[in-house]
Write a protein that holds these residues in place. Structure first.
Motif, short mmCIF file in Angstrom:
data_model
loop_
_atom_site.label_atom_id
_atom_site.label_comp_id
_atom_site.label_asym_id
_atom_site.label_seq_id
_atom_site.Cartn_x
_atom_site.Cartn_y
_atom_site.Cartn_z
N ASP A 71 0.85 -1.19 0.00
CA ASP A 71 0.00 0.00 0.00
C ASP A 71 0.89 1.24 0.00
OD1 ASP A 71 -2.50 1.41 2.29
OD2 ASP A 71 -1.95 1.89 0.21
N PRO A 72 0.98 1.97 -1.12
CA PRO A 72 1.85 3.16 -1.16
C PRO A 72 1.48 4.21 -0.12
CG PRO A 72 1.20 2.50 -3.38
CD PRO A 72 0.39 1.69 -2.42
N ASN A 73 0.23 4.25 0.32
CA ASN A 73 -0.19 5.26 1.29
C ASN A 73 0.24 4.92 2.72
OD1 ASN A 73 -1.49 6.76 -0.72
ND2 ASN A 73 -3.34 5.52 -0.53
N SER A 74 0.77 3.73 2.93
CA SER A 74 1.15 3.32 4.29
C SER A 74 2.52 3.84 4.69
CB SER A 74 1.12 1.79 4.40
OG SER A 74 2.09 1.22 3.54
N VAL A 75 3.28 4.44 3.77
CA VAL A 75 4.61 4.97 4.09
C VAL A 75 4.59 6.49 3.92
CG1 VAL A 75 5.72 2.83 3.37
CG2 VAL A 75 5.41 4.66 1.72
N HIS A 76 5.64 7.13 4.40
CA HIS A 76 5.75 8.58 4.30
C HIS A 76 5.87 9.00 2.84
CE1 HIS A 76 7.53 12.65 4.80
NE2 HIS A 76 6.77 12.66 5.90
N ALA A 77 5.47 10.25 2.56
CA ALA A 77 5.49 10.73 1.18
C ALA A 77 6.89 10.72 0.59
CB ALA A 77 4.90 12.14 1.13
N SER A 78 7.89 10.93 1.43
CA SER A 78 9.27 10.92 0.92
C SER A 78 9.67 9.54 0.46
CB SER A 78 10.22 11.42 2.00
OG SER A 78 10.14 10.59 3.16
N TRP A 79 9.27 8.51 1.24
CA TRP A 79 9.55 7.14 0.81
C TRP A 79 8.77 6.81 -0.47
CZ3 TRP A 79 13.54 4.66 2.36
CH2 TRP A 79 14.04 4.82 3.66
N ASP A 80 7.54 7.26 -0.53
CA ASP A 80 6.74 7.01 -1.72
C ASP A 80 7.40 7.60 -2.96
OD1 ASP A 80 3.55 8.10 -3.01
OD2 ASP A 80 4.57 6.19 -3.29
N ALA A 81 7.88 8.85 -2.85
CA ALA A 81 8.55 9.50 -3.99
C ALA A 81 9.83 8.77 -4.35
CB ALA A 81 8.82 10.96 -3.66
N TYR A 82 10.56 8.32 -3.34
CA TYR A 82 11.83 7.63 -3.61
C TYR A 82 11.61 6.32 -4.35
CZ TYR A 82 16.25 5.24 -2.75
OH TYR A 82 17.41 4.55 -2.91
N PHE A 83 10.63 5.53 -3.87
CA PHE A 83 10.39 4.24 -4.50
C PHE A 83 9.78 4.40 -5.89
CE2 PHE A 83 12.00 2.15 -1.09
CZ PHE A 83 11.26 2.18 0.09
N ARG A 84 8.99 5.44 -6.09
CA ARG A 84 8.38 5.65 -7.40
C ARG A 84 9.40 6.05 -8.46
NH1 ARG A 84 2.86 5.71 -7.53
NH2 ARG A 84 1.81 5.82 -5.50
N ASN A 85 10.53 6.57 -8.04
CA ASN A 85 11.58 6.98 -8.98
C ASN A 85 12.46 5.82 -9.41
OD1 ASN A 85 10.78 9.66 -8.96
ND2 ASN A 85 12.10 10.17 -7.20
N ASN A 86 12.09 4.61 -9.00
CA ASN A 86 12.82 3.40 -9.41
C ASN A 86 14.28 3.44 -8.99
OD1 ASN A 86 10.55 2.30 -10.66
ND2 ASN A 86 10.95 3.44 -12.55
N SER A 87 14.56 4.09 -7.89
CA SER A 87 15.95 4.16 -7.44
C SER A 87 16.26 3.08 -6.42
CB SER A 87 16.23 5.54 -6.83
OG SER A 87 15.31 5.81 -5.78
N TYR A 88 15.33 2.17 -6.20
CA TYR A 88 15.57 1.12 -5.22
C TYR A 88 15.13 -0.21 -5.80
CZ TYR A 88 15.23 -1.76 -1.05
OH TYR A 88 15.37 -2.77 -0.13
N SER A 89 15.91 -1.22 -5.53
CA SER A 89 15.51 -2.59 -5.86
C SER A 89 15.81 -3.47 -4.66
CB SER A 89 16.28 -3.11 -7.09
OG SER A 89 17.67 -3.10 -6.84
N SER A 90 15.03 -4.53 -4.52
CA SER A 90 15.22 -5.39 -3.36
C SER A 90 16.62 -5.98 -3.36
CB SER A 90 14.19 -6.52 -3.38
OG SER A 90 14.30 -7.24 -4.59
N PRO A 91 17.22 -6.19 -2.18
CA PRO A 91 18.61 -6.66 -2.11
C PRO A 91 18.74 -8.05 -2.71
CG PRO A 91 17.55 -6.76 0.04
CD PRO A 91 16.63 -6.00 -0.86
#
Length: 544
Positions: A71-91
């Motif tokens: 649920d994207p709304n369950s995290v802070h807006a900063s985390w949501d923006a970070y993950f939406r920018n595709n700058s993170y992948s699972s380890p």
């Protein structure tokens, strides 16, 4: 470890003294200055320069990422923006991937690897996969659904072979009944594709415990399940659970499996039904009795429904039926004393018992032991006038009343069975009216088993001129009742359908229809001229 210990001893000549005290006293030495500089670099690298995705914070970031996926709304807006920018992948992980599984991050494009046998064959990871592979898998799933939805249209359910279409040769050279009317345009495979393995979807049970099957085997199992002696109509049901229940009953490998003792029991019951009709035909050749000739399998079918229902806890069964086959039902199903029945064939005086109506309109009530389940069962057949379906609401009302007074709020102890003719089931409005009472809270009997004796003629009318629907049972679709069409010339198929119908009623407490497709060997009654009260295709079956 040995090298570290040696270096430490060199730096600390005192050996036993405190290393910190020694280092303070050696502030002006070159060794101390180099060590402090190295410590500062280490501190800078671990605290300031280390990315937050590594180290001790990785578990927290991974937890946030999984929460964001749910649920994207369950995290802070900063985390949501970070993950939406595709700058993170699972380890990454060193664990081997499960069988038949490849992470999506390891290949490009939207296609899945081709499946062949038990493993993967196709392009290497990271390359573009041929989209035809996905098209083929989707086509196989569409074919499976086509058999489930329309396989009954080509099923071999007519013992007279009148309406059945011819088989056609498939891509693998094997004749099959399913044609473009069933598979539409999804069958675009050739002989070279028949041995390719495809993953089975979760909406089919033809594989049993196997998840992959060759296309040749998929088609053969679907043909056997849906285009053989049984035609199943159920895809109009709104409940996925109920659809999967029916799929499992008919698609599972070796679904129809009877022991030798069960086959002998079917044979014995069929022999008694046939012998009873033959006896009445010779003993009372000038009497109307509306015999079952052409559908003697109805007697073993009713007894199978009663046996299965009794095994599942039913104690009382109330039945309603038209005149055809009533004498056989009273004799072989209810075990009404034969001398009482034969008395009805003789001329009765006005004061005699039972003189108010003809013998094939009368009912009975009896309590007897079911020898198959070793349980007592109460059987009642209500009387019925010449209006064929007039007893339907009477049976439902009697069943509802008995359930009420027995405190049977779920219909587990009392049930109803209604027998119909094909023309009356499609033509009389009381059938439709009674059907619509099935799910009303104040009228429901928690499921009725409808057994249609479909002799493919209504008095003298060809079914093609008597109704607009494909089947006489289409009226049952309005209440989401599954419909099982079965060829009367296959006793084991009829018994399997009756067993499934009884289990359906006990499981879901809803109506179910068994359509026994048969024929009428004689005319409308035994005194009619067959050439006048039978269609041309039935006339040769009756000797003159």
């Amino acid at each position: 470890m040995h090298r570290a210990r040696t270096a430490f001893n060199i730096l600390t000549p005192a050996g036993q003294q405190n290393f910190g005290s020694w280092l303070v006293r050696q502030q002006n030495s070159k060794i101390a200055n180099d060590f402090v500089a190295a410590s500062a670099v280490k501190t800078y690298n671990s605290a300031a320069a280390e990315p937050f995705l590594n180290g001790s914070s990785s578990a927290y970031v991974e937890e946030m990422y999984n929460a964001w996926l749910r649920d994207p709304n369950s995290v802070h807006a900063s985390w949501d923006a970070y993950f939406r920018n595709n700058s993170y992948s699972s380890p990454p992980t060193l664990a081997p991937p499960p069988k038949h599984h490849i992470p999506a991050s390891q290949y490009t494009g939207s296609s899945l690897p081709a499946v062949s046998g038990g493993g993967f064959s196709g392009p290497a990871l990271g390359s573009q996969v041929n989209e035809k592979l996905i098209d083929d898998h989707l086509a196989v799933q569409a074919i499976i659904r086509s058999y489930q939805s329309r396989g009954h249209l080509m099923a071999d359910i007519d013992p007279l072979k009148i309406l059945n279409s011819e088989t056609q040769i498939g891509p693998d050279g094997i004749p099959r009944r399913a044609n473009e009317k069933v598979t539409r345009n999804y069958m675009q495979f050739g002989e070279h594709d028949m041995d390719r393995s495809f993953k089975l979807p979760s909406t089919t049970f033809i594989g049993g415990k196997e998840k992959y099957l060759p296309l040749r085997e998929i088609l053969s199992r679907l043909e056997n399940a849906y285009c053989n002696k049984i035609g199943v109509e159920f895809m109009f049901i709104n409940s996925l659970e109920q659809c999967n229940w029916i799929r499992e009953k008919f698609e599972s490998p070796n679904a129809i499996n009877f022991s030798h003792d069960e086959k002998r029991l079917i044979m014995a019951r069929l022999t008694r039904a046939t012998g009873f009709e033959a006896f009445l035909s010779k003993k009372f050749s000038s009497e109307k009795r509306f015999g079952l000739e052409g559908c003697e399998i109805m007697i073993p079918a009713m007894k199978e429904v009663i046996d299965t229902s009794t095994r599942l806890g039913v104690e009382s069964i109330i039945m309603g039926m038209p005149h055809r086959g009533r004498l056989n039902v009273l004799a072989n199903v209810c075990r009404k004393p034969l001398h009482q029945m034969f008395t009805q064939f003789a001329g009765l005086e006005a004061a005699d018992d039972g003189s108010g109506d003809v013998k094939y309109h009368l009912g009975t009530y009896i309590e007897r032991l079911n020898r198959v389940t070793n349980k007592n069962i109460r059987l009642a057949v209500v009387a019925n006038p010449s209006h064929l379906e007039a007893c339907d609401p009477v049976v439902q009302g009697k069943t509802r009343a008995e359930q009420f007074y027995r405190g049977d709020g779920e219909g587990r102890k009392v049930m109803s069975i209604l027998l119909h003719g094909d023309a009356a089931f499609a033509g009389q409005g009381v059938v439709f009216e009674t059907m619509h009472l099935s799910d009303l809270p104040d009228y429901t009997t928690h499921g009725t088993i409808h057994l249609v004796v479909n002799n493919q003629i209504g008095f003298t009318t060809d079914p093609r001129h008597s109704r607009s629907s494909a089947y006489c049972t289409d009226v049952a679709r309005v209440v989401n009742a599954p419909i099982f069409h079965v060829n009367s010339d296959d006793p084991e198929a009829v018994m399997h359908v009756c067993r499934v119908a009884a289990e359906w009623r006990a499981t879901f407490h809803k109506d179910v229809v068994i359509d026994i497709v048969c024929y009428r060997r004689n005319g409308h009654n035994e005194l009619d001229e067959p050439g006048l009260s039978a269609t041309p295709f039935q006339t040769p079956l009756t000797p003159f």
